[in-house]
Design a protein around this motif. Sequence first.
Motif, PDB file in Angstrom:
ATOM      1  N   ARG A 106      52.978  29.994  37.430  1.00 51.40           N
ATOM      2  CA  ARG A 106      54.176  29.817  38.238  1.00 51.40           C
ATOM      3  C   ARG A 106      54.802  28.525  37.726  1.00 51.40           C
ATOM      4  O   ARG A 106      54.314  27.434  38.010  1.00 51.40           O
ATOM      5  CB  ARG A 106      53.811  29.685  39.716  1.00 51.40           C
ATOM      6  CG  ARG A 106      53.879  30.994  40.479  1.00 51.40           C
ATOM      7  CD  ARG A 106      52.937  32.019  39.924  1.00 51.40           C
ATOM      8  NE  ARG A 106      51.586  31.524  39.954  1.00 51.40           N
ATOM      9  CZ  ARG A 106      50.585  32.120  39.366  1.00 51.40           C
ATOM     10  NH1 ARG A 106      50.781  33.197  38.662  1.00 51.40           N
ATOM     11  NH2 ARG A 106      49.387  31.637  39.446  1.00 51.40           N
TER      12      ARG A 106
ATOM     13  N   GLY B 131      51.569  39.092  47.345  1.00 51.81           N
ATOM     14  CA  GLY B 131      51.850  37.762  47.866  1.00 51.81           C
ATOM     15  C   GLY B 131      52.782  37.804  49.054  1.00 51.81           C
ATOM     16  O   GLY B 131      53.992  37.908  48.888  1.00 51.81           O
TER      17      GLY B 131
ATOM     18  N   SER C  10      48.532  43.292  42.548  1.00 49.33           N
ATOM     19  CA  SER C  10      48.403  41.998  43.224  1.00 49.33           C
ATOM     20  C   SER C  10      49.373  41.965  44.387  1.00 49.33           C
ATOM     21  O   SER C  10      50.179  42.878  44.571  1.00 49.33           O
ATOM     22  CB  SER C  10      48.696  40.853  42.253  1.00 49.33           C
ATOM     23  OG  SER C  10      50.033  40.931  41.800  1.00 49.33           O
TER      24      SER C  10
ATOM     25  N   CYS D 162      54.765  39.957  46.527  1.00 51.82           N
ATOM     26  CA  CYS D 162      54.614  39.797  45.086  1.00 51.82           C
ATOM     27  C   CYS D 162      55.635  40.633  44.342  1.00 51.82           C
ATOM     28  O   CYS D 162      55.868  41.783  44.665  1.00 51.82           O
ATOM     29  CB  CYS D 162      53.207  40.204  44.695  1.00 51.82           C
ATOM     30  SG  CYS D 162      52.873  40.008  42.955  1.00 51.82           S
TER      31      CYS D 162
ATOM     32  N   GLU E 121      46.738  27.902  34.422  1.00 47.52           N
ATOM     33  CA  GLU E 121      47.546  29.111  34.445  1.00 47.52           C
ATOM     34  C   GLU E 121      47.893  29.619  33.056  1.00 47.52           C
ATOM     35  O   GLU E 121      48.280  30.769  32.889  1.00 47.52           O
ATOM     36  CB  GLU E 121      48.855  28.856  35.218  1.00 47.52           C
ATOM     37  CG  GLU E 121      48.646  28.438  36.658  1.00 47.52           C
ATOM     38  CD  GLU E 121      48.094  29.550  37.531  1.00 47.52           C
ATOM     39  OE1 GLU E 121      48.118  30.712  37.100  1.00 47.52           O
ATOM     40  OE2 GLU E 121      47.624  29.244  38.633  1.00 47.52           O
TER      41      GLU E 121
ATOM     42  N   TRP F 239      46.642  32.046  44.238  1.00 46.79           N
ATOM     43  CA  TRP F 239      46.908  32.612  42.916  1.00 46.79           C
ATOM     44  C   TRP F 239      45.937  32.039  41.883  1.00 46.79           C
ATOM     45  O   TRP F 239      45.345  32.769  41.081  1.00 46.79           O
ATOM     46  CB  TRP F 239      48.327  32.308  42.466  1.00 46.79           C
ATOM     47  CG  TRP F 239      49.437  33.138  43.010  1.00 46.79           C
ATOM     48  CD1 TRP F 239      50.636  32.664  43.471  1.00 46.79           C
ATOM     49  CD2 TRP F 239      49.515  34.565  43.127  1.00 46.79           C
ATOM     50  NE1 TRP F 239      51.434  33.710  43.877  1.00 46.79           N
ATOM     51  CE2 TRP F 239      50.774  34.886  43.670  1.00 46.79           C
ATOM     52  CE3 TRP F 239      48.627  35.596  42.832  1.00 46.79           C
ATOM     53  CZ2 TRP F 239      51.165  36.190  43.919  1.00 46.79           C
ATOM     54  CZ3 TRP F 239      49.022  36.904  43.083  1.00 46.79           C
ATOM     55  CH2 TRP F 239      50.278  37.191  43.617  1.00 46.79           C
TER      56      TRP F 239
ATOM     57  N   ARG G 266      47.568  35.632  49.210  1.00 49.74           N
ATOM     58  CA  ARG G 266      47.610  35.999  47.798  1.00 49.74           C
ATOM     59  C   ARG G 266      46.404  36.889  47.524  1.00 49.74           C
ATOM     60  O   ARG G 266      45.265  36.533  47.860  1.00 49.74           O
ATOM     61  CB  ARG G 266      47.563  34.756  46.886  1.00 49.74           C
ATOM     62  CG  ARG G 266      48.707  33.774  47.136  1.00 49.74           C
ATOM     63  CD  ARG G 266      50.064  34.357  46.776  1.00 49.74           C
ATOM     64  NE  ARG G 266      51.137  33.367  46.850  1.00 49.74           N
ATOM     65  CZ  ARG G 266      51.902  33.171  47.923  1.00 49.74           C
ATOM     66  NH1 ARG G 266      51.697  33.889  49.020  1.00 49.74           N
ATOM     67  NH2 ARG G 266      52.859  32.267  47.891  1.00 49.74           N
TER      68      ARG G 266
END
Length: 496
Positions: free
Chosen positions: A15, A356, A354, A3, A469, A384, A361
């Motif tokens: 994203r 990734g 966070s 991430c 999102e 996510w 995730r």
Amino acid sequence: MTCLTPAVRKPFDLRHIAALIAFGLAVPTQASNEPPADPMQQGDMALPGEQVAIETRLLRAAEFAGEDDPAFTIAQRMASQGVSAVAVAVMRGGETHWQGFYGADSGGPDTLFQAASMSKAVASVGIAALARERGFSLDADIMPALAGLLDPRAVNPGGVKVTLRGLLSHTNGASVSGFPGYAEGETVPTTLGVVLGAGGSNTGPVIIDPAQIGTFNYSGGGYTLAQLWAETVSGESFAALMDRLVLRPIGMAHSSFALQPPAADVARAQDGFDGPVPGGWNSYPESAAAGLWTTPADYGRFAHALMRAAKGDGSAGIDPAVAAEVLRVVEDDYGLGVSVVDVGGKGELRFSHSGGNRGYRTQFNAYPARDEAIVVLTNAPGGWTVLGDIMRTAMRAYGWPHEPREVKTRFALSGDALARLAGDYVEQGKAEVAVSFSVDGADLIGRTPNGYTFRMVPVGPERFVDPDEGGEITIRREEGRTVMDSYGSIFVKSDE
């Protein structure tokens, strides 16, 4: 890749379309019309009300004026995102308030996930503890200790002071933002090899840019340089060092910074709907930046220990002096390995991160004033979206301080106007179709070549928002072409 941004600064960013293509993220085209199964009872034990809310009424990033939220369950969200394992733990007062394990690959309380960039928080505590153990200042130059390993003219051409505080707060100008990891069968370099960009390393060398000193510039490479210092001065592997200084004192019995998981019970990483990651996961010799194996309850113990130590409790497993350094903001709402934010400017802090890695995730949020924390671990890129929904819903269910949800107003585009926007789009300068749009009622549905779909709701004559999102795109006519702008990435309709 690991991430590239800490969680709290922009916790649930869209994203955008280019990233959807690159990482294979997806959002559902619609909520299921089937009512969720009644989760109120688990055997003979009633579930906490907060858990029920999280499992059955997940909140999306955006809400629309005058419209009810769809009632997504965790299972529905996972199915739409190609996620086969989600594990959640909520800590309250040092105890596990509840744990939940969802999906065919989720296992149970002892099932391991890669923490990805959440590793940075734990690593920062360990590295700061080592510095304190050795009487070494976090503001001292580490380069003399590495003189026998590194050519300072190559790594540090400006000859600036390279400090642990600077590296762990992303303010020392180090290069290499994140790492892709190493697939099964690939040569895995040493820590020194990663720093030098040699010995099989799949990333470039870590170089200190003097122009970036004092500026927040997210760098996993900086963490790997700090890891090299820790291994060099201690004479221990990073895994052994972290086990001695952090994991065992806190009681994280299932966690490890070893290159391979310490147990066979692993939630294997998925490349979304494209299937499992070969071998089950990538390996990350960049341990401090991305290499922790853990469970949600183990990581919750870490968050609780850090909260207790920050209040001066010397029995928490973390030295209070170390906790104070880790949680002290250096720049841009970031301490050492954690974002530290006064949410909404009301005087209550949240620390968080966070992560990734390939397939994984992750995110944790901790609220020291309440002695509460939540950890969410997932095993696919679409995690996510799932963890974003879980975090957003948990904040409201528990009354934790949170950013307000975006309220959008739907714009009524005619069917003809929507139809003119439908079709295939290619990224400017390229020939391959990047995304295709079709009309679904009053909205557009996007589909990437690998089959991922997402909904875009019109909120203006040219603006569309992703309700899952919260991010936006514009589609407009420009010089005789239909052009889509997704956060600066330009796509053009291919059939014009």
